[in-house]
Design an enzyme around this catalytic site. Structure first.
Site, PDB file in Angstrom:
ATOM      1  N   GLY A  72       0.824  -1.207   0.000  1.00  0.00           N
ATOM      2  CA  GLY A  72       0.000   0.000   0.000  1.00  0.00           C
ATOM      3  C   GLY A  72       0.858   1.257   0.000  1.00  0.00           C
ATOM      4  O   GLY A  72       0.534   2.254  -0.662  1.00  0.00           O
ATOM      5  N   GLN A 179      -7.300   0.925   4.294  1.00  0.00           N
ATOM      6  CA  GLN A 179      -8.097   0.444   5.432  1.00  0.00           C
ATOM      7  C   GLN A 179      -9.577   0.306   5.086  1.00  0.00           C
ATOM      8  O   GLN A 179     -10.363  -0.147   5.910  1.00  0.00           O
ATOM      9  CB  GLN A 179      -7.941   1.369   6.639  1.00  0.00           C
ATOM     10  CG  GLN A 179      -6.595   1.265   7.320  1.00  0.00           C
ATOM     11  CD  GLN A 179      -6.357  -0.062   8.035  1.00  0.00           C
ATOM     12  OE1 GLN A 179      -7.276  -0.849   8.258  1.00  0.00           O
ATOM     13  NE2 GLN A 179      -5.120  -0.316   8.400  1.00  0.00           N
ATOM     14  N   SER A 199      -4.024  -2.531  -0.371  1.00  0.00           N
ATOM     15  CA  SER A 199      -2.951  -3.414   0.081  1.00  0.00           C
ATOM     16  C   SER A 199      -3.517  -4.800   0.412  1.00  0.00           C
ATOM     17  O   SER A 199      -4.651  -4.906   0.889  1.00  0.00           O
ATOM     18  CB  SER A 199      -2.309  -2.804   1.333  1.00  0.00           C
ATOM     19  OG  SER A 199      -1.357  -3.682   1.866  1.00  0.00           O
ATOM     20  N   HIS A 201      -2.385  -7.175   2.689  1.00  0.00           N
ATOM     21  CA  HIS A 201      -2.342  -7.805   4.016  1.00  0.00           C
ATOM     22  C   HIS A 201      -3.423  -7.319   4.966  1.00  0.00           C
ATOM     23  O   HIS A 201      -3.494  -7.787   6.112  1.00  0.00           O
ATOM     24  CB  HIS A 201      -0.941  -7.710   4.632  1.00  0.00           C
ATOM     25  CG  HIS A 201      -0.518  -6.369   5.107  1.00  0.00           C
ATOM     26  ND1 HIS A 201      -0.410  -6.074   6.445  1.00  0.00           N
ATOM     27  CD2 HIS A 201      -0.145  -5.252   4.449  1.00  0.00           C
ATOM     28  CE1 HIS A 201       0.030  -4.823   6.562  1.00  0.00           C
ATOM     29  NE2 HIS A 201       0.189  -4.307   5.380  1.00  0.00           N
ATOM     30  N   THR A 236       9.928  -7.871 -12.260  1.00  0.00           N
ATOM     31  CA  THR A 236       9.202  -9.119 -12.524  1.00  0.00           C
ATOM     32  C   THR A 236       8.093  -9.278 -11.498  1.00  0.00           C
ATOM     33  O   THR A 236       8.315  -9.080 -10.302  1.00  0.00           O
ATOM     34  CB  THR A 236      10.185 -10.312 -12.478  1.00  0.00           C
ATOM     35  OG1 THR A 236      11.220 -10.046 -13.414  1.00  0.00           O
ATOM     36  CG2 THR A 236       9.496 -11.623 -12.825  1.00  0.00           C
ATOM     37  N   CYS A 324       2.823   0.712  12.148  1.00  0.00           N
ATOM     38  CA  CYS A 324       4.016   1.340  11.571  1.00  0.00           C
ATOM     39  C   CYS A 324       4.637   2.345  12.537  1.00  0.00           C
ATOM     40  O   CYS A 324       5.777   2.724  12.393  1.00  0.00           O
ATOM     41  CB  CYS A 324       3.641   2.049  10.282  1.00  0.00           C
ATOM     42  SG  CYS A 324       2.498   1.109   9.315  1.00  0.00           S
TER      43      CYS A 324
END
Ligand code: PLP
Length: 382
Positions: A72, A179, A199, A201, A236, A324
């Protein structure tokens, strides 16, 4: 040992079993490079196309408007970088005081490069004032970047109205929807945003995969140059993780947000029980307009860090700020922007996910009542 109760799903989520199974062959047997034209390359290319279709469907976008990124944060930075490249003479950006660290840090860098950043205020419930947004616009404003849902207090921001204000003033609009994804419906056509970040996860796919919606590829400048993703993101492709993200999107599409309704009633039940059983609490955020899984609750006189650590000793995981930031012992910038009285009311964040149960909430409430009482009587020292 008590069994693990994980209530920190805004920090990250557990990989779904179906997602894991879908990824496995691409970690081992199916290792073809999607850029190769022979069959094992073509196979992975086809699977990437399917994943792109799923994430596009989830956002009501066309697949060609989606690129995959490493996370993200990269999606956010890519969008901002591309926006400022489009109007090099315009040096003013509008964002808010409650954005994720990836946006805040980028804005800090841009300030060093000579940009002027306006950070919009929020009220004590974390709500934005769109009049302040309108007043902040200048002739040299090139970008408005505002999140759809806040990671700490769950507030949902009116992106459709914000995008209209941006476009009426010929300004690019980027939305960090990390979120919001999977928790509330996102329709990029209806919102009319220029960029939207997501994102993996946060929706039971692995960490280290993200996607970016790009409305207009003709005016897009990549962050990483290379021929992949139709020249929009070099490198890649991370095939297994892209497939994992696609599968997680497919699960949400199939379920049509029913799971989120269950999660919301669990969250509401949890808050009701807390309110019923514990005095002097405060719930942060906009109760009328929050993501269904998030609750930011403070218990007067109880330090959130202490509470979190005692809960951890019972194998219950909550947080006191965004993941974070939690290594940095600074008060949360989101709560500071809400002018929270953190001396008396420092909150823990409880963020539920698709595997949480009512039994877990009941165990948690019991523990919480006990722990808060003991901490208030200073009978628990850490
Ligand atoms: N934006 C918001 C609102 C977030 O909560 C997060 C992660 O916590 C991110 C962006 C960054 O996403 P990632 O961890 O995939 O880089």
């Amino acid at each position: 040992m008590d069994s693990l109760i994980y209530f920190d799903n805004n920090a990250t989520t557990k990989i779904d079993e179906e997602v894991f199974k879908a990824m496995l062959p691409y970690l081992k047997e199916e290792y073809g490079n999607p850029s190769s034209i022979y069959s094992i390359g073509r196979k992975t290319k086809e699977e990437i196309a399917k994943a792109r279709e799923n994430i596009a469907k989830l956002l009501n976008s066309k697949p060609e408007n989606i690129i995959f990124t490493s996370c993200g944060s990269e999606s956010n930075i890519t969008a901002i970088n591309s926006s400022i490249k489009l109007n090099p003479n315009k040096k003013h950006i509008i964002t808010t005081k409650v954005e994720h660290a990836s946006i805040m840090e980028m804005m800090n860098q841009l300030e060093k490069d000579g940009y002027i950043i306006s950070y919009l205020n929020v009220d004590n419930r974390g709500r934005l004032d769109l009049d302040e947004l309108k007043k902040s616009i200048r002739p040299d404003t090139c970008l408005i970047s505002i999140m759809m849902a806040n990671n700490e207090i769950g507030n949902i921001y009116p992106i459709k109205e914000i995008a209209k204000i941006a476009h009426d003033n010929d300004i690019i609009i980027h939305c960090d929807a990390v979120q919001a994804l999977g928790k509330i419906k996102i329709d990029v056509e209806d919102l009319d945003v220029d960029y939207l970040s997501v994102s993996g996860h946060k929706i039971n796919a692995p960490k280290g995969i993200g996607a970016l919606y790009i409305k207009n590829s003709d005016s897009f400048t990549p962050l990483i140059f290379g021929h992949q993703e139709k020249n929009r993101r070099g490198g890649t492709e991370n095939v297994p993780y892209i497939i994992g993200l696609g599968k997680a999107a497919e699960i949400i599409l199939k379920d049509n947000y029913q799971k989120e309704k269950e999660i919301e009633s669990l969250r509401d039940y949890l808050e009701e029980e807390v309110e019923k059983n514990i005095e002097d609490i405060h719930i942060y955020g906009d109760k009328q307009n929050r993501t269904p899984n998030t609750s930011s609750i403070a218990f007067k006189g109880v330090k959130a860090d202490e509470l979190m650590l005692v809960l951890e000793s019972f194998n219950i995981y909550v947080s006191t700020g965004s993941a974070c930031n939690s290594e940095i012992a600074l008060p949360s910038h989101v709560l500071t922007a809400c002018k929270a009285n953190l001396e008396d009311y420092s909150p823990i964040r409880i963020s539920l996910g698709r595997y949480n149960t009512k039994e877990e909430i009941d165990i948690f409430i019991k523990r919480l009542i006990n722990v808060v009482t003991m901490l208030r009587r200073k009978k628990w020292s850490i």
